[in-house]
Design a protein around this motif. Structure first.
Motif, PDB file in Angstrom:
ATOM      1  N   ASP B  83     104.465 -50.984 -16.518  1.00 27.89           N
ATOM      2  CA  ASP B  83     104.479 -51.029 -17.987  1.00 27.89           C
ATOM      3  C   ASP B  83     104.981 -49.732 -18.605  1.00 27.89           C
ATOM      4  OD1 ASP B  83     102.368 -49.516 -17.215  1.00 27.89           O
ATOM      5  OD2 ASP B  83     100.846 -50.634 -18.339  1.00 27.89           O
ATOM      6  N   HIS B  84     105.591 -48.879 -17.795  1.00 31.94           N
ATOM      7  CA  HIS B  84     106.237 -47.699 -18.370  1.00 31.94           C
ATOM      8  C   HIS B  84     107.356 -48.192 -19.299  1.00 31.94           C
ATOM      9  CE1 HIS B  84     108.704 -44.116 -18.662  1.00 31.94           C
ATOM     10  NE2 HIS B  84     107.670 -43.412 -18.229  1.00 31.94           N
ATOM     11  N   PRO B  85     107.522 -47.552 -20.472  1.00 31.04           N
ATOM     12  CA  PRO B  85     108.567 -48.017 -21.398  1.00 31.04           C
ATOM     13  C   PRO B  85     109.938 -48.169 -20.726  1.00 31.04           C
ATOM     14  CG  PRO B  85     107.312 -46.237 -22.409  1.00 31.04           C
ATOM     15  CD  PRO B  85     106.761 -46.416 -21.024  1.00 31.04           C
ATOM     16  N   VAL B  86     110.258 -47.297 -19.781  1.00 27.42           N
ATOM     17  CA  VAL B  86     111.559 -47.416 -19.112  1.00 27.42           C
ATOM     18  C   VAL B  86     111.595 -48.699 -18.277  1.00 27.42           C
ATOM     19  CG1 VAL B  86     113.078 -46.410 -17.362  1.00 27.42           C
ATOM     20  CG2 VAL B  86     112.065 -44.951 -19.124  1.00 27.42           C
ATOM     21  N   GLN B  87     110.526 -48.993 -17.580  1.00 27.13           N
ATOM     22  CA  GLN B  87     110.479 -50.231 -16.789  1.00 27.13           C
ATOM     23  C   GLN B  87     110.525 -51.460 -17.695  1.00 27.13           C
ATOM     24  OE1 GLN B  87     106.874 -48.953 -14.752  1.00 27.13           O
ATOM     25  NE2 GLN B  87     107.930 -49.112 -12.775  1.00 27.13           N
ATOM     26  N   GLN B  88     109.778 -51.393 -18.796  1.00 25.47           N
ATOM     27  CA  GLN B  88     109.794 -52.527 -19.741  1.00 25.47           C
ATOM     28  C   GLN B  88     111.191 -52.753 -20.289  1.00 25.47           C
ATOM     29  OE1 GLN B  88     106.669 -51.059 -22.409  1.00 25.47           O
ATOM     30  NE2 GLN B  88     105.633 -53.014 -22.084  1.00 25.47           N
ATOM     31  N   ALA B  89     111.843 -51.638 -20.670  1.00 26.36           N
ATOM     32  CA  ALA B  89     113.192 -51.758 -21.233  1.00 26.36           C
ATOM     33  C   ALA B  89     114.153 -52.290 -20.184  1.00 26.36           C
ATOM     34  CB  ALA B  89     113.662 -50.397 -21.743  1.00 26.36           C
ATOM     35  N   TRP B  90     113.979 -51.852 -18.940  1.00 27.36           N
ATOM     36  CA  TRP B  90     114.853 -52.323 -17.848  1.00 27.36           C
ATOM     37  C   TRP B  90     114.711 -53.842 -17.669  1.00 27.36           C
ATOM     38  CZ3 TRP B  90     116.537 -47.577 -17.912  1.00 27.36           C
ATOM     39  CH2 TRP B  90     117.466 -47.116 -16.978  1.00 27.36           C
ATOM     40  N   ILE B  91     113.485 -54.332 -17.840  1.00 26.43           N
ATOM     41  CA  ILE B  91     113.275 -55.780 -17.711  1.00 26.43           C
ATOM     42  C   ILE B  91     113.857 -56.505 -18.933  1.00 26.43           C
ATOM     43  CG2 ILE B  91     111.531 -57.614 -17.597  1.00 26.43           C
ATOM     44  CD1 ILE B  91     109.773 -55.618 -15.976  1.00 26.43           C
ATOM     45  N   GLU B  92     113.591 -55.967 -20.113  1.00 29.75           N
ATOM     46  CA  GLU B  92     114.122 -56.589 -21.337  1.00 29.75           C
ATOM     47  C   GLU B  92     115.633 -56.710 -21.292  1.00 29.75           C
ATOM     48  OE1 GLU B  92     113.254 -55.072 -25.263  1.00 29.75           O
ATOM     49  OE2 GLU B  92     111.130 -54.865 -24.743  1.00 29.75           O
ATOM     50  N   LEU B 112     114.812 -37.817 -18.008  1.00 27.69           N
ATOM     51  CA  LEU B 112     115.582 -37.536 -19.231  1.00 27.69           C
ATOM     52  C   LEU B 112     114.708 -37.712 -20.470  1.00 27.69           C
ATOM     53  CD1 LEU B 112     118.132 -37.349 -21.138  1.00 27.69           C
ATOM     54  CD2 LEU B 112     118.472 -39.784 -20.688  1.00 27.69           C
ATOM     55  N   LEU B 113     114.006 -38.843 -20.527  1.00 25.99           N
ATOM     56  CA  LEU B 113     113.235 -39.154 -21.730  1.00 25.99           C
ATOM     57  C   LEU B 113     112.032 -38.223 -21.905  1.00 25.99           C
ATOM     58  CD1 LEU B 113     113.585 -43.011 -21.499  1.00 25.99           C
ATOM     59  CD2 LEU B 113     114.364 -41.602 -23.413  1.00 25.99           C
ATOM     60  N   LYS B 114     111.535 -37.715 -20.795  1.00 20.87           N
ATOM     61  CA  LYS B 114     110.437 -36.745 -20.880  1.00 20.87           C
ATOM     62  C   LYS B 114     110.871 -35.522 -21.660  1.00 20.87           C
ATOM     63  CE  LYS B 114     106.999 -37.036 -17.309  1.00 20.87           C
ATOM     64  NZ  LYS B 114     107.230 -37.631 -16.023  1.00 20.87           N
ATOM     65  N   LYS B 115     112.094 -35.090 -21.378  1.00 20.68           N
ATOM     66  CA  LYS B 115     112.604 -33.890 -22.027  1.00 20.68           C
ATOM     67  C   LYS B 115     113.195 -34.206 -23.386  1.00 20.68           C
ATOM     68  CE  LYS B 115     114.527 -30.871 -18.513  1.00 20.68           C
ATOM     69  NZ  LYS B 115     115.870 -30.862 -17.998  1.00 20.68           N
ATOM     70  N   LEU B 151     110.795 -48.131 -27.679  1.00 20.38           N
ATOM     71  CA  LEU B 151     109.489 -48.650 -27.260  1.00 20.38           C
ATOM     72  C   LEU B 151     108.459 -47.534 -27.252  1.00 20.38           C
ATOM     73  CD1 LEU B 151     110.427 -50.968 -24.233  1.00 20.38           C
ATOM     74  CD2 LEU B 151     109.384 -51.699 -26.387  1.00 20.38           C
ATOM     75  N   HIS B 152     108.891 -46.388 -26.757  1.00 20.88           N
ATOM     76  CA  HIS B 152     107.966 -45.254 -26.664  1.00 20.88           C
ATOM     77  C   HIS B 152     107.586 -44.760 -28.042  1.00 20.88           C
ATOM     78  CE1 HIS B 152     107.029 -40.902 -26.236  1.00 20.88           C
ATOM     79  NE2 HIS B 152     106.158 -41.446 -25.405  1.00 20.88           N
ATOM     80  N   ALA B 153     108.575 -44.718 -28.939  1.00 22.11           N
ATOM     81  CA  ALA B 153     108.307 -44.256 -30.302  1.00 22.11           C
ATOM     82  C   ALA B 153     107.290 -45.175 -30.986  1.00 22.11           C
ATOM     83  CB  ALA B 153     109.599 -44.192 -31.100  1.00 22.11           C
ATOM     84  N   GLY B 154     107.314 -46.445 -30.628  1.00 24.09           N
ATOM     85  CA  GLY B 154     106.394 -47.402 -31.227  1.00 24.09           C
ATOM     86  C   GLY B 154     105.000 -47.362 -30.619  1.00 24.09           C
ATOM     87  N   GLN B 155     104.864 -46.644 -29.518  1.00 21.11           N
ATOM     88  CA  GLN B 155     103.543 -46.561 -28.890  1.00 21.11           C
ATOM     89  C   GLN B 155     102.870 -45.272 -29.311  1.00 21.11           C
ATOM     90  OE1 GLN B 155     104.463 -46.819 -24.747  1.00 21.11           O
ATOM     91  NE2 GLN B 155     104.811 -49.034 -24.808  1.00 21.11           N
ATOM     92  N   SER B 156     101.558 -45.193 -29.074  1.00 29.94           N
ATOM     93  CA  SER B 156     100.850 -44.015 -29.556  1.00 29.94           C
ATOM     94  C   SER B 156     100.873 -42.875 -28.537  1.00 29.94           C
ATOM     95  CB  SER B 156      99.417 -44.395 -29.911  1.00 29.94           C
ATOM     96  OG  SER B 156      98.851 -45.113 -28.826  1.00 29.94           O
ATOM     97  N   LYS B 157     101.216 -43.194 -27.276  1.00 28.17           N
ATOM     98  CA  LYS B 157     101.176 -42.162 -26.227  1.00 28.17           C
ATOM     99  C   LYS B 157     102.098 -41.002 -26.568  1.00 28.17           C
ATOM    100  CE  LYS B 157     100.464 -45.382 -22.479  1.00 28.17           C
ATOM    101  NZ  LYS B 157     101.494 -46.216 -21.901  1.00 28.17           N
ATOM    102  N   LYS B 158     101.673 -39.814 -26.187  1.00 25.89           N
ATOM    103  CA  LYS B 158     102.436 -38.632 -26.573  1.00 25.89           C
ATOM    104  C   LYS B 158     103.676 -38.455 -25.699  1.00 25.89           C
ATOM    105  CE  LYS B 158      98.737 -35.990 -28.451  1.00 25.89           C
ATOM    106  NZ  LYS B 158      97.646 -36.354 -27.538  1.00 25.89           N
ATOM    107  N   SER B 159     103.476 -38.444 -24.388  1.00 22.75           N
ATOM    108  CA  SER B 159     104.655 -38.126 -23.564  1.00 22.75           C
ATOM    109  C   SER B 159     105.037 -39.310 -22.688  1.00 22.75           C
ATOM    110  CB  SER B 159     104.366 -36.906 -22.691  1.00 22.75           C
ATOM    111  OG  SER B 159     103.606 -37.316 -21.573  1.00 22.75           O
ATOM    112  N   PHE B 160     106.238 -39.302 -22.244  1.00 26.23           N
ATOM    113  CA  PHE B 160     106.736 -40.373 -21.374  1.00 26.23           C
ATOM    114  C   PHE B 160     106.047 -40.316 -20.025  1.00 26.23           C
ATOM    115  CE2 PHE B 160     110.337 -41.355 -24.119  1.00 26.23           C
ATOM    116  CZ  PHE B 160     110.484 -42.709 -23.854  1.00 26.23           C
TER     117      PHE B 160
END
Ligand code: FES
Ligand code: FES
Lengths: 722, 160
Positions: B83-92, B112-115, B151-160
């Motif tokens: 359910d990592h945003p990158v994995q979700q996006a890869w599936i989408e 990349l997205l972490k930085k 997806l990450h921007a829409g979630q509340s978690k701070k870092s990737f």
């Protein structure tokens, strides 16, 4: 229902691993492939001539067997979908299992973009038969007319009363029923799966590391091997010294083996070790003497010169209509050009590998990425001299196939090493082995001729192919007197209406093994064919797309592809100076696709590929999103072959060895790709995996001509130096 | 042979190996984590990409000794439930075809997205250039990275 003659219930149960009641529907291929018979196997519990395609257990568990290996082309979804649609089950209610050659089913392999188009009606009928039997079982139980019942999401419903019952509960009754003679297929307007962009079930496994590829196979007691083979094709082993290799920690043994590829037999030496790293270190320490047999004199430059010389000879006739010689001789305007393409490697992302276990009873079990269980059984049986029944293939996800995995050389060799070692062994090729040892896509040279009349109309056309032959490098009994059909594929089948056309084939021998490579010879012939049509258009002073349409007065799918391309690419909208667009289309055994490429000549002179518009004609589409993915992929692979390194032989061996000198496209070089699908029904179903590739190189080179005025007649090109 | 203590995906592994053995083979064959792939062995393709203390590295050229005392993350350690945003996006975006390069692609994208939580196309080009995809999924990789950023921007978690 016909009872098959040979029934071996025990063996069947072992294969399917079933206990308890179940309902199994399969097809018998004991007749000609064209007329398969659908069978209820629940009680006959099939022999090796039978395939259980659908297994429904009393627990409600539904399994669909998939005979087409998944190598990225989407068959993990598209093949079971054909059955699931008619069976009225949703994809997430189904477990998909790859076949392992359990039965002698023709077609346990994927190639030629044939998986869907070859199975479309057949597998839908299997699903529909099972559905009708389940409905009959339910209506019998409820004592209502079958017509009042329907199936949905693995349940049968009685419309008037609203009662329903799950498939699992119907297993017992359905398994006793006759298979309907003419199962009614669903009306396509009611499809829930087919024709829809369904998510592929293998994708989630491929984002978390869980997908198991051949290279990931694990067998108890397994050892690892790396294999030394002669880089010069045709070299013979003189001697080797393994004393240093044996000193490497972890190296267990050094054994001789053999790589068999068609008619070619190559000696090899395997370093068997506790782990792969140790095997690699042992291999470095191995000293080998090869006798090159003079093959180290071979180099690409000289061979190409030979092809240019051969281009002057007549060759054999592949197609002849009208009077080409007469029309060409008297044509007021004549064009001639020689086009040249390189040898390339498949370079699947997953290097060749195989885990094999030769057991004491001469049973051989293999775990492998291969384009078919059928290929493994056939090749291993032939090469190893053991019956097909002794071979148990486990086909895992293929990290790319592209035609390379239609051969099983890596599997037979691994089996021999296991036999010599007495242990299950995993052989992994290095990338260098993979790129340097072939088989390769052959180069083709094309000598083109056209005669135009005074108003630019083509009256004579000739495409002469000069090339080595894929079959000649693999088969001793190659017939040189006939035009090689696979080396001339498509050149006589385009929809252009040439009144006088004569196509020729000139065979050029080579000792290096060649193989089909995604879209086979169309991957090179389309370049010559479609660039030359562009040359003719330029000579006639016509717009290249309109010129093509002018050669197609009759309605055809190819014409529709061009018309659609014209619209979606905004063909008639002029581009600013320094930009250019080019068009190409190609129709061949696998299918039909056309493309428009747009390029920019940058200030430093380098060419940038900006956009590719593609139109693929399918007739019928199973998964539009997957089709788009396949065309995107074909375009990238076509671009790599056009603008990156080919394979160049020097002193008998490939100069290219790894991704540093056999470069691939990278993300920063990726053009924007837009794919359009034509699927307007009709009797023809066309392929998906390959047709996106051939038009790319000619459309690109035609675009470069439009932008720069420079004609490209030899691939590969360096986009930085046009 | 020497003994090494490695921390992979927050789990510790006691490994016996030749100190020169690349982390790739240690991870695959000694730790049994097969998601990390072998593609070239010379740091050209990115199929073997893992994170060392959060930074993407090519495990095919790093000796096991370089992994001691560091936090190693492989594709299996990116999330527990895919359910990592990158994995979700890869599936989408249905990115993978054969899938063989995708562990490496995802590891590079996550780094990349972490930085750079909202990368531009140019930043994606730079970060992802080391990863080859023979099946040609680049267009979808680009889209999926942009989608993961959303997806990450829409979630509340701070870092990737
Ligand atoms: S395997 Fe490490 S970069 Fe290719
Ligand atoms: S998905 Fe096959 S190599 Fe990338």
């Amino acid at each position: 229902m016909k009872q098959p003659s040979s029934i071996d219930r025990r063996r069947f149960l072992k294969i399917t691993g079933l206990t308890g009641a179940s309902f199994i529907v399969g097809i018998s291929f004991s007749q000609a492939e064209g007329a398969p018979e659908i069978l209820n196997l629940s009680h006959v519990a099939g022999s090796f001539e039978l395939t259980p395609y659908i297994i429904i257990e009393s627990t409600g568990q539904i399994t669909i067997m998939n005979p087409k290996p998944e190598m990225g082309q989407g068959t993990w979804q598209s093949i079971p979908a054909l059955i699931a649609e008619e069976l009225c089950v949703s994809p997430d209610q189904v477990t998909i299992k790859p076949t392992s050659g359990e039965a002698q089913i023709p077609g346990q392999s994927a190639g030629g973009s044939s998986s869907v188009r070859g199975s479309y009606d057949r597998l839908r009928k299997v699903g529909a038969s099972a559905r009708e039997m389940l409905i009959k079982a339910a209506s019998d139980q409820w004592q209502v007319p079958a017509e009042e019942c329907y199936a949905e999401e693995a349940k049968v419903y009685h419309k008037p009363s609203g009662k329903n019952i799950g498939y699992g509960e119907l297993v017992e009754a359905a398994s006793k029923l006759e298979v309907p003679k003419e199962p009614k297929l669903k009306d396509p307007s009611t499809f829930r799966i087919l024709g829809k962009s369904m998510p592929r079930p293998d994708v989630p496994l491929k984002v978390n590391g869980q997908a198991v590829f051949g290279i990931d196979a694990e067998v108890p007691g397994m050892v690892y091997a790396s294999v030394e083979r002669c880089r010069v094709f045709g070299g013979k082993l003189l001697s080797y010294d393994d004393s240093e290799a044996m000193k490497v920690k972890g190296v267990q043994r050094v054994v001789k083996a053999e790589r068999v590829l068609g008619k070619n037999r190559y000696e090899s030496i395997a370093i068997v070790a506790d782990n792969y790293w140790a095997a690699l270190q042992g291999r470095k320490a191995l000293k080998v003497q090869w006798d090159y047999q003079g093959n180290d004199q071979f180099n690409t430059a000289a061979y190409e010169q030979q092809l240019r010389e051969l281009a002057k000879s007549d060759g054999v006739v592949a197609h002849n209509s009208g009077d080409f010689d007469g029309a060409f001789a008297t044509a007021p305007v004549k064009l001639e050009a020689l086009y040249e393409t390189p040898v390339v490697a498949h370079a699947t992302m997953e290097p060749m590998n195989c885990t094999a276990h030769w057991k004491e009873d001469n049973k051989v079990e293999v775990w492998v990425s291969c384009q078919g269980a059928g290929i493994i059984k056939r090749e291993l049986s032939t090469v190893l001299g053991i019956p097909q029944d002794n071979i148990i293939p486990h086909i895992l996800f293929n990290g790319g196939g592209f035609g390379r995995r239609l051969s099983a050389d890596y599997a037979t060799e691994a089996a021999m090493i296991s036999k010599a070692t007495g242990k299950p062994v995993k052989v992994i090729w290095t990338r260098e082995d993979d790129i340097q040892l072939g088989p390769f896509r052959p180069m083709t040279f094309s000598a083109m001729k056209a005669g135009l009349n005074a108003d630019g109309k083509t009256i004579a056309f000739q495409h002469k192919v000069i090339s080595p032959s894929i079959s000649a490098t693999n088969n001793d009994k190659y017939d040189k007197t006939k035009a090689d059909r696979s080396m001339t594929e498509g050149i006589s089948d385009q929809q252009y209406e040439f009144p006088n056309m004569k196509n020729l084939y000139v065979f050029a021998d080579i000792h290096i093994p060649m193989a089909p490579w995604r879209s086979v010879t169309s991957s090179t012939l389309a370049f010559a064919h479609e660039c030359f049509i562009d040359e003719m258009a330029a000579k006639a002073g016509k717009d290249p797309l309109d010129y093509r349409l002018g050669l197609m007065t009759k309605d055809s799918d190819a014409k529709n592809v061009l018309l659609k391309l014209k619209e979606v690419s905004n063909w008639n909208k002029p581009l600013p100076k320094g930009r250019g667009r080019g068009v190409a289309q190609y129709e061949f055994f696998a299918g039909l696709c056309g493309q428009v490429v747009e390029v920019t000549k940058q200030t430093n002179g380098a060419i940038k590929v900006d956009n590719v518009f593609a139109v693929i004609d399918l007739g019928t589409v199973v998964n539009p999103d997957n089709v788009k993915a396949q065309v995107e992929g074909g375009i990238v692979m076509g671009l790599v072959a056009a603008v990156k390194d080919g394979i160049i032989f020097e002193k008998g061996a490939s100069r290219q060895s790894n991704f540093n000198n056999n470069k691939m496209l990278r993300i920063n070089e990726m053009p924007k790709v837009e794919v359009h699908i034509l699927a307007n029904g009709g009797p023809v179903i066309r392929g998906v995996g390959e047709p996106g590739l051939p038009p790319l190189a000619p459309a690109l080179c035609n675009a470069i001509y439009a932008a720069t005025g420079k004609r490209i007649r030899r691939l590969p090109i360096d986009l930085n130096k046009i | 042979m020497a003994a090494f203590n490695l921390t992979i995906n927050n789990k510790s592994y006691a490994i016996e190996a030749d100190p020169q053995m690349p982390l790739l083979w240690v991870i695959r064959d000694l730790a049994g984590l097969k998601g990390t792939k072998f593609g070239c062995g010379i740091a050209q393709c990115g199929a073997c990409t893992i994170h060392l203390d959060g930074n993407p590295v090519r495990s095919c050229i790093l000796p096991v000794s370089a992994g001691t005392g560091r936090k190693i993350t492989t594709i299996e350690g990116i999330s527990v439930n895919s359910d990592h945003p990158v994995q979700q996006a890869w599936i989408e975006e249905q990115v993978p075809q054969c899938g063989y390069c995708q562990s490496g692609q995802i590891m590079s994208a996550v780094a990349l997205l972490k930085k750079t939580p909202k990368p531009t196309d140019a930043e994606i080009d730079t970060a992802m250039q080391g990863n080859i995809c023979r099946c040609g999924t680049y267009q979808r990789i680009r889209k999926a990275i942009h989608r993961a950023a959303e997806l990450h921007a829409g979630q509340s978690k701070k870092s990737f």
